[in-house]
Design a protein around this motif. Structure first.
Motif, mmCIF file in Angstrom:
data_model
loop_
_atom_site.group_PDB
_atom_site.id
_atom_site.type_symbol
_atom_site.label_atom_id
_atom_site.label_comp_id
_atom_site.label_asym_id
_atom_site.label_seq_id
_atom_site.Cartn_x
_atom_site.Cartn_y
_atom_site.Cartn_z
ATOM 1 N N LYS A 261 -2.173 15.713 8.867
ATOM 2 C CA LYS A 261 -2.775 15.165 7.646
ATOM 3 C C LYS A 261 -2.079 13.869 7.237
ATOM 4 O O LYS A 261 -2.733 12.908 6.810
ATOM 5 N N ALA A 262 -0.759 13.836 7.376
ATOM 6 C CA ALA A 262 -0.011 12.636 7.006
ATOM 7 C C ALA A 262 -0.414 11.454 7.880
ATOM 8 O O ALA A 262 -0.609 10.334 7.384
ATOM 9 N N GLN A 263 -0.543 11.692 9.172
ATOM 10 C CA GLN A 263 -0.923 10.611 10.083
ATOM 11 C C GLN A 263 -2.306 10.059 9.732
ATOM 12 O O GLN A 263 -2.496 8.840 9.662
ATOM 13 N N THR A 264 -3.258 10.958 9.502
ATOM 14 C CA THR A 264 -4.611 10.530 9.139
ATOM 15 C C THR A 264 -4.612 9.776 7.816
ATOM 16 O O THR A 264 -5.280 8.744 7.657
ATOM 17 N N PHE A 265 -3.842 10.274 6.856
ATOM 18 C CA PHE A 265 -3.741 9.658 5.535
ATOM 19 C C PHE A 265 -3.155 8.252 5.631
ATOM 20 O O PHE A 265 -3.644 7.306 5.010
ATOM 21 N N ILE A 266 -2.116 8.107 6.434
ATOM 22 C CA ILE A 266 -1.472 6.802 6.623
ATOM 23 C C ILE A 266 -2.436 5.811 7.269
ATOM 24 O O ILE A 266 -2.586 4.669 6.812
ATOM 25 N N GLU A 267 -3.086 6.253 8.327
ATOM 26 C CA GLU A 267 -3.976 5.355 9.070
ATOM 27 C C GLU A 267 -5.206 4.965 8.264
ATOM 28 O O GLU A 267 -5.631 3.806 8.281
ATOM 29 N N SER A 268 -5.786 5.920 7.539
ATOM 30 C CA SER A 268 -7.011 5.628 6.795
ATOM 31 C C SER A 268 -6.760 4.718 5.595
ATOM 32 O O SER A 268 -7.667 4.012 5.140
ATOM 33 N N ASN A 269 -5.531 4.713 5.084
ATOM 34 C CA ASN A 269 -5.206 3.872 3.929
ATOM 35 C C ASN A 269 -4.299 2.690 4.281
ATOM 36 O O ASN A 269 -3.901 1.944 3.396
ATOM 37 N N ASN A 270 -3.968 2.576 5.584
ATOM 38 C CA ASN A 270 -3.148 1.457 6.065
ATOM 39 C C ASN A 270 -1.867 1.313 5.240
ATOM 40 O O ASN A 270 -1.514 0.232 4.763
ATOM 41 N N LEU A 271 -1.144 2.414 5.088
ATOM 42 C CA LEU A 271 -0.022 2.471 4.160
ATOM 43 C C LEU A 271 1.199 1.698 4.642
ATOM 44 O O LEU A 271 1.461 1.592 5.837
ATOM 45 N N ASP A 272 1.952 1.209 3.665
ATOM 46 C CA ASP A 272 3.287 0.661 3.900
ATOM 47 C C ASP A 272 4.365 1.681 3.520
ATOM 48 O O ASP A 272 5.460 1.661 4.068
ATOM 49 N N ILE A 273 4.027 2.556 2.560
ATOM 50 C CA ILE A 273 4.965 3.549 2.043
ATOM 51 C C ILE A 273 4.247 4.891 1.918
ATOM 52 O O ILE A 273 3.127 4.955 1.398
ATOM 53 N N LEU A 274 4.910 5.945 2.376
ATOM 54 C CA LEU A 274 4.393 7.300 2.189
ATOM 55 C C LEU A 274 5.399 8.111 1.385
ATOM 56 O O LEU A 274 6.561 8.223 1.769
ATOM 57 N N LYS B 217 0.839 -1.196 0.000
ATOM 58 C CA LYS B 217 0.000 0.000 0.000
ATOM 59 C C LYS B 217 0.880 1.254 0.000
ATOM 60 O O LYS B 217 1.635 1.486 0.944
ATOM 61 N N ILE B 218 0.744 2.036 -1.067
ATOM 62 C CA ILE B 218 1.607 3.194 -1.291
ATOM 63 C C ILE B 218 0.745 4.452 -1.375
ATOM 64 O O ILE B 218 -0.266 4.478 -2.095
ATOM 65 N N GLY B 219 1.134 5.486 -0.639
ATOM 66 C CA GLY B 219 0.382 6.733 -0.641
ATOM 67 C C GLY B 219 1.230 7.905 -1.091
ATOM 68 O O GLY B 219 2.402 8.016 -0.724
ATOM 69 N N PHE B 220 0.637 8.786 -1.884
ATOM 70 C CA PHE B 220 1.288 10.017 -2.327
ATOM 71 C C PHE B 220 0.528 11.191 -1.713
ATOM 72 O O PHE B 220 -0.654 11.402 -2.005
#
Length: 259
Positions: free
Chosen positions: A54-67, A5-8
């Motif tokens: 915002k980064a913390q919320t984004f990571i948690e809501s998408n269960n990211l492995d990479i930001l 799971k990768i987030g931009f």
């Protein structure tokens, strides 16, 4: 196998007019990573004082492995100006003196960004040195540019600490050039170099794109063209391969061959 799971997290680079959907960097990146199960998410933040939240919320809501965290160009400028134009609670425009102008140990005042909205960028031809540049030059002389570098590094550290504590890979991506403004370009180059030094000291992965020239820009000299989106996708993909994908050493390869 679970999906990677990768987030931009960034700005208008995630939603840009004039670029076909399949030309966006994350679409190209998606195709490059087609041999690996993965999911891609894209989001944004408007100001640096709420970037970490915002980064913390984004990571948690998408269960990211990479930001992959883009350092946005537009929110940089108010951090460097002694006279700040901002949106007030009535959606009007107000002016304020930078909270650290007379005290470089001063903290950012969140009233200057609390009601900030993301308006669509409208291109118009401008001089490379205008009142905005004079405002930025005054900020440089008064020491605000040094204050801004420390402030931004501190906010990046918040994101990095959260990623470290949750075993998430972080890639920080620098702002691009600002060819339409002499002092704006100076701000972007100075900040990019400052973040690079900070990330090296903190062992944070960093992709510095400040040297991408005019051939990579759209006509507005603000947004990237399709050529640049493709380049960025490949650079990010190479970083993922190097830092995230499982690595097999020669002994393991021999064991696999023997089996």
């Amino acid at each position: 196998m679970e999906s990677l799971k990768i987030g931009f997290l960034g700005g208008c680079i995630n939603n840009q007019k004039g670029i076909a959907l399949d030309e966006f960097y994350y679409s190209v990146f998606d195709s490059l990573l087609s041999d690996t199960a993965h999911e891609i998410s894209a989001g944004t933040y408007y100001t640096f004082d709420n970037m970490a939240e915002k980064a913390q919320t984004f990571i948690e809501s998408n269960n990211l492995d990479i930001l992959c965290l883009w350092v946005r160009q537009f929110p940089l400028m108010p951090l460097h100006k002694p006279f700040i134009k901002y949106e007030n609670k009535n959606r009007g425009i107000s002016w304020s003196i930078h909270p650290a102008l007379f005290n470089l140990n001063g903290k950012w005042n969140n009233k200057l960004t609390k009601y900030h909205t993301q308006n669509e960028y409208i291109y118009k031809r401008r001089m490379r040195f205008e009142k905005r540049d004079l405002n930025l030059l005054l900020g440089k002389v008064s020491g605000l540019h040094s204050w801004a570098r420390n402030f931004l590094n501190h906010e990046i550290k918040k994101v990095s600490d959260f990623c470290d504590s949750n075993n998430i890979k972080l890639l920080v991506i620098s702002p691009q050039q600002c060819p339409s403004s002499i002092m704006g370009n100076n701000v972007c180059k100075t900040i990019s170099a400052s973040i690079e030094r900070y990330c090296a000291n903190q062992n944070i992965s960093y992709l510095n794109i400040i040297n991408l020239g005019k051939e990579y820009y759209a006509i507005d000299n603000v947004h990237f063209n399709a050529k640049c989106h493709n380049l960025l996708a490949n650079q990010i993909y190479n970083w993922v391969k190097e830092n995230v994908s499982p690595k097999i050493d020669e002994k393991q390869i021999l064991e696999i061959v023997e089996v």
